[in-house]
Design an enzyme around this catalytic site. Structure first.
Site, PDB file in Angstrom:
ATOM      1  N   TYR A 147       0.828  -1.215   0.000  1.00 46.44           N
ATOM      2  CA  TYR A 147       0.000   0.000   0.000  1.00 46.44           C
ATOM      3  C   TYR A 147       0.862   1.265   0.000  1.00 46.44           C
ATOM      4  O   TYR A 147       0.356   2.362   0.208  1.00 46.44           O
ATOM      5  CB  TYR A 147      -0.924   0.005   1.219  1.00 46.44           C
ATOM      6  CG  TYR A 147      -2.037  -1.031   1.188  1.00 46.44           C
ATOM      7  CD1 TYR A 147      -2.940  -1.071   0.131  1.00 46.44           C
ATOM      8  CD2 TYR A 147      -2.193  -1.945   2.221  1.00 46.44           C
ATOM      9  CE1 TYR A 147      -3.975  -2.005   0.112  1.00 46.44           C
ATOM     10  CE2 TYR A 147      -3.238  -2.880   2.202  1.00 46.44           C
ATOM     11  CZ  TYR A 147      -4.124  -2.901   1.142  1.00 46.44           C
ATOM     12  OH  TYR A 147      -5.147  -3.811   1.122  1.00 46.44           O
ATOM     13  N   ASP A 207      -1.980 -11.207   8.734  1.00 49.66           N
ATOM     14  CA  ASP A 207      -1.271 -12.391   8.228  1.00 49.66           C
ATOM     15  C   ASP A 207       0.211 -12.366   8.582  1.00 49.66           C
ATOM     16  O   ASP A 207       0.820 -13.406   8.790  1.00 49.66           O
ATOM     17  CB  ASP A 207      -1.435 -12.480   6.717  1.00 49.66           C
ATOM     18  CG  ASP A 207      -2.903 -12.623   6.344  1.00 49.66           C
ATOM     19  OD1 ASP A 207      -3.345 -13.761   6.136  1.00 49.66           O
ATOM     20  OD2 ASP A 207      -3.615 -11.599   6.301  1.00 49.66           O
ATOM     21  N   HIS A 450       5.056  -6.279  -4.553  1.00 52.22           N
ATOM     22  CA  HIS A 450       3.620  -6.525  -4.653  1.00 52.22           C
ATOM     23  C   HIS A 450       2.795  -5.288  -4.370  1.00 52.22           C
ATOM     24  O   HIS A 450       3.240  -4.317  -3.762  1.00 52.22           O
ATOM     25  CB  HIS A 450       3.202  -7.680  -3.741  1.00 52.22           C
ATOM     26  CG  HIS A 450       3.284  -7.362  -2.275  1.00 52.22           C
ATOM     27  ND1 HIS A 450       2.195  -7.325  -1.452  1.00 52.22           N
ATOM     28  CD2 HIS A 450       4.341  -7.061  -1.490  1.00 52.22           C
ATOM     29  CE1 HIS A 450       2.572  -7.026  -0.228  1.00 52.22           C
ATOM     30  NE2 HIS A 450       3.863  -6.855  -0.210  1.00 52.22           N
ATOM     31  N   TYR A 531     -11.512  -0.737  -0.157  1.00 52.09           N
ATOM     32  CA  TYR A 531     -11.524  -0.346   1.258  1.00 52.09           C
ATOM     33  C   TYR A 531     -10.220   0.333   1.645  1.00 52.09           C
ATOM     34  O   TYR A 531     -10.151   0.980   2.700  1.00 52.09           O
ATOM     35  CB  TYR A 531     -11.797  -1.559   2.156  1.00 52.09           C
ATOM     36  CG  TYR A 531     -10.597  -2.258   2.765  1.00 52.09           C
ATOM     37  CD1 TYR A 531      -9.853  -3.168   2.043  1.00 52.09           C
ATOM     38  CD2 TYR A 531     -10.201  -1.985   4.071  1.00 52.09           C
ATOM     39  CE1 TYR A 531      -8.742  -3.806   2.603  1.00 52.09           C
ATOM     40  CE2 TYR A 531      -9.100  -2.624   4.646  1.00 52.09           C
ATOM     41  CZ  TYR A 531      -8.370  -3.528   3.906  1.00 52.09           C
ATOM     42  OH  TYR A 531      -7.279  -4.146   4.474  1.00 52.09           O
ATOM     43  N   ARG A 532      -9.200   0.243   0.774  1.00 50.14           N
ATOM     44  CA  ARG A 532      -7.853   0.706   1.125  1.00 50.14           C
ATOM     45  C   ARG A 532      -7.040   0.572  -0.150  1.00 50.14           C
ATOM     46  O   ARG A 532      -7.290  -0.315  -0.966  1.00 50.14           O
ATOM     47  CB  ARG A 532      -7.318  -0.245   2.194  1.00 50.14           C
ATOM     48  CG  ARG A 532      -5.987   0.050   2.823  1.00 50.14           C
ATOM     49  CD  ARG A 532      -5.794  -0.990   3.919  1.00 50.14           C
ATOM     50  NE  ARG A 532      -4.520  -0.922   4.592  1.00 50.14           N
ATOM     51  CZ  ARG A 532      -4.083  -1.866   5.435  1.00 50.14           C
ATOM     52  NH1 ARG A 532      -4.819  -2.942   5.670  1.00 50.14           N
ATOM     53  NH2 ARG A 532      -2.937  -1.743   6.033  1.00 50.14           N
TER      54      ARG A 532
HETATM   55  C1  EUG Z   1      -4.278  -9.107   3.153  1.00 52.90           C
HETATM   56  C2  EUG Z   1      -5.496  -8.796   3.727  1.00 52.90           C
HETATM   57  C3  EUG Z   1      -5.931  -7.483   3.703  1.00 52.90           C
HETATM   58  C4  EUG Z   1      -5.158  -6.501   3.099  1.00 52.90           C
HETATM   59  C5  EUG Z   1      -3.943  -6.828   2.547  1.00 52.90           C
HETATM   60  C6  EUG Z   1      -3.506  -8.127   2.588  1.00 52.90           C
HETATM   61  C7  EUG Z   1      -3.856 -10.491   3.173  1.00 52.90           C
HETATM   62  C8  EUG Z   1      -2.749 -10.955   2.589  1.00 52.90           C
HETATM   63  C9  EUG Z   1      -8.056  -7.951   4.604  1.00 52.90           C
HETATM   64  O1  EUG Z   1      -7.107  -7.045   4.219  1.00 52.90           O
HETATM   65  O2  EUG Z   1      -5.633  -5.226   3.063  1.00 52.90           O
HETATM   66  C10 EUG Z   1      -2.340 -12.352   2.662  1.00 52.90           C
END
Ligand code: EUG
Length: 602
Positions: A147, A207, A450, A531-532
């Protein structure tokens, strides 16, 4: 003390606030060596240009400003960003630029990094920024990877690295099951402290556990215990406003007796009057210097997964999840992934499974997946149930009866799979233990970087399928494999996809930018919004939330101009520009494909 594996050294949590806990030392060292093996770029290259100055600020004025701030904070707490840029890797990430640069590495960079040591020093820094007209961009840890990481939206802004010196766990209240943290407290650090104190409390973690607890919550991140909505489970903030004033939200606005913090600050989020906490999330209206969180009491739990054979099963999977989630038979937000992530997380790389350029074919994915423990399938549902064993058994009976309606569905417990299978890591994440696992799939490409695409889809099969089809078709058009990680709640899905590209390949970057822009536009045409998003896509995403002549953005701009009249705080974050920048060509819309020069455009 350092941890060594294969002679690779990673910083520990004892050495560095953002470091690795001892229990993950070997895992981190092994992950680092795989990242380095996969890299063809040099660690650093000489800078092509000199320091990127803040917009409209001369070198002379900049030097004067730096000198003054060094006087206030100490010379060692202000660094000019003039050294070669180092992308590093997850545990040794930069605070000077976006490690996963989607444009030239030197484009999205700061002019300087500032390390305040207290709320008062954050206030002085903000007052300094107003005095010199230098935009500042606060980061907590700076691991908002995918991000934009630590990068400022305006090149040449000064990054305020809050975490380096403000990483205290201010309080853990075992009875209230809550805590208060400063920006530099990572999930790793909070977890270790709770273990040290032997408290039966969980830390809801994303995660990967290296992020800031505070930073993730104000970016409205997600985790995987029943307390997974991080912003919903926050309770109380301390905020430095763009004019240098400081306020506390919620019950914290009432002083406690004899100068103490309010005794119910972490007990009730809303308190009295307008609920203003929300305006400090995903915004540029203030700098959050302390934040409270409610923590979940530890409970018994059981992780599991289901596999489903066909891509077309998607609609039915979503429609089966909906009632289970709405009625809270599902205790957390489960993840739905595709089998290609089994390959990625097991360390397979595209080039090992596919000759030449372009994504893996369906046949190649199936052939490789059939050799893995879960076998060939398309969708994988990772869930976790909570409570005493007899309750979990009853819950699982209901869930199995639902999912086994899908022909070919299979069910697995961790005990059915090898101990190093990804399900073991999900079991940790779903029970409040921050891990370091979801890194290997970034090695899909050499110099793997990424970018997340994160729309909200309804938990309704036929609508969710529309998002999936847009995303899948767009990935195909631009030659990327699709890595979807769906967080499926009862009424909406965070449909997260991860675009993985080679940082050394400018052509791949342009394809990734086009892919993002088209997915944003096509989803918005159906009413599905993000959402982001990554910094450089925020203007486009913000412009899709344009109901009634962009009334929402007009409101945000009104707040921005009132709170930050000089426009110094994180201009452009989430598409909100102060009046000094607005309409001067800084905005990057759907047609901004060439991002090699970020600044006022004609
Ligand atoms: C993930 C989940 C997110 C996000 C970016 C990455 C998961 C990666 C639910 O939000 O904004 C494995």
């Amino acid at each position: 003390m350092t941890t060594q594996a294969a002679s690779v050294i990673v910083p520990t949590l004892q050495e560095r606030h953002s470091g690795t806990p001892a229990r993950l030392g070997e895992i981190a060292a092994a992950a680092k060596s795989r990242v380095l093996e996969n890299r063809t770029l040099p660690t650093a290259q000489p800078r092509k240009r000199s320091v990127r100055l803040p917009p409209g600020v001369s070198l002379e004025k900049f030097e004067e400003a730096v000198k003054e701030l060094k006087g206030a904070l100490g010379a060692e707490n202000v660094e000019v960003n003039d050294q070669p840029l180092v992308d590093g890797w997850y545990m040794e990430h930069p605070n000077t630029h976006d490690a996963f640069h989607i444009t030239d590495q030197e484009e999205l960079v700061s002019s300087a990094t500032i390390y305040p040591g207290s709320t008062e020093e954050v206030q002085s820094t903000v007052r300094w920024a107003n005095k010199f007209g230098i935009p500042v961009y606060p980061i907590s840890i700076g691991r908002n990877l995918g991000y934009g990481g630590a990068a400022p939206r305006v090149p040449g802004a000064a990054v305020i690295d809050l975490g380096r010196r403000m990483h205290e766990i201010v309080n853990i209240d075992a009875e209230n099951a809550s805590c208060v943290v400063e920006p530099g407290v990572t999930y790793y650090k909070l977890y270790e402290e709770i273990q040290n104190r032997k408290l039966p409390l969980w830390v809801d973690t994303p995660d990967l556990g290296g992020g800031s607890v505070l930073g993730n919550a104000i970016d409205r991140g997600v985790g995987y215990t029943p307390y997974g909505d991080h912003f919903a489970n926050h309770c109380g903030m301390e905020v430095v406003l763009p004019n240098g004033e400081v306020l506390r939200t919620g019950m914290g606005a009432m002083p406690g007796p004899n100068g103490a913090d309010n005794p119910t600050w972490q007990s009730f989020q809303h308190a009295f009057g307008p609920s203003i906490d929300g305006i400090f999330s995903q915004s540029n209206f203030g700098i959050v210097t302390k934040m409270g969180f409610q923590l979940m009491p530890a409970t018994e739990h059981q992780s599991y997964c289901f596999t489903f054979p066909k891509d077309e099963d998607f609609e039915q999977i979503v429609d089966l999840i909906r009632p289970l989630a709405q009625s809270r038979v599902l205790g957390n937000v489960p993840q739905l992934r595709q089998v290609i992530q089994e390959l990625g997380v097991a360390g397979h790389r595209r080039a090992d499974l596919h000759d030449g350029p372009g994504p893996l074919t369906q046949e190649e994915i199936s052939a490789a997946a059939s050799k893995l423990p879960l076998g060939d399938c398309t969708w994988i549902f990772y869930g976790c149930q909570y409570g005493p064993p007899e309750s979990i058994k009853a819950q699982l009976d209901v869930i199995k009866a639902a999912f086994f309606q899908i022909p070919g569905a299979k069910f697995f417990l961790p005990s059915d799979l090898p101990p190093d299978h990804y399900l073991s890591d999900r079991a940790l994440v779903c029970s409040g233990v921050p891990v370091l696992r979801d890194l290997d799939w970034l090695n899909w490409e050499p110099n793997g970087a990424h970018l997340f695409f994160s729309p909200i889809a309804p938990t309704r099969g036929k609508d969710a399928r529309k998002v999936h089809e847009i995303v899948a078709a767009a990935h195909k058009r631009y030659g990327f494999n699709l890595f979807p990680t769906l967080c499926v709640a009862g009424r909406e899905i965070h449909y997260i996809t991860n675009i993985i590209y080679d940082r050394a390949d400018p052509e791949a970057k342009v394809r990734a930018i086009k892919l993002m822009r088209e997915m944003i536009t096509e989803c918005a045409a159906l009413g599905f919004g993000e959402y982001r998003t990554h910094l450089l896509f925020a203007d486009q995403v913000a412009s899709t939330y344009n109901w009634n002549n962009s009334a929402l953005m007009t409101f945000n701009e009104t707040l921005k101009d009132a709170l930050d009249p000089n426009g110094i705080l994180a201009p452009g974050r989430n598409g909100i520009w102060p009046k000094q920048f607005r309409g001067k060509g800084w905005e990057l819309g759907a047609d901004a494909i060439d991002l090699t020069s970020i600044g006022p455009r004609k």
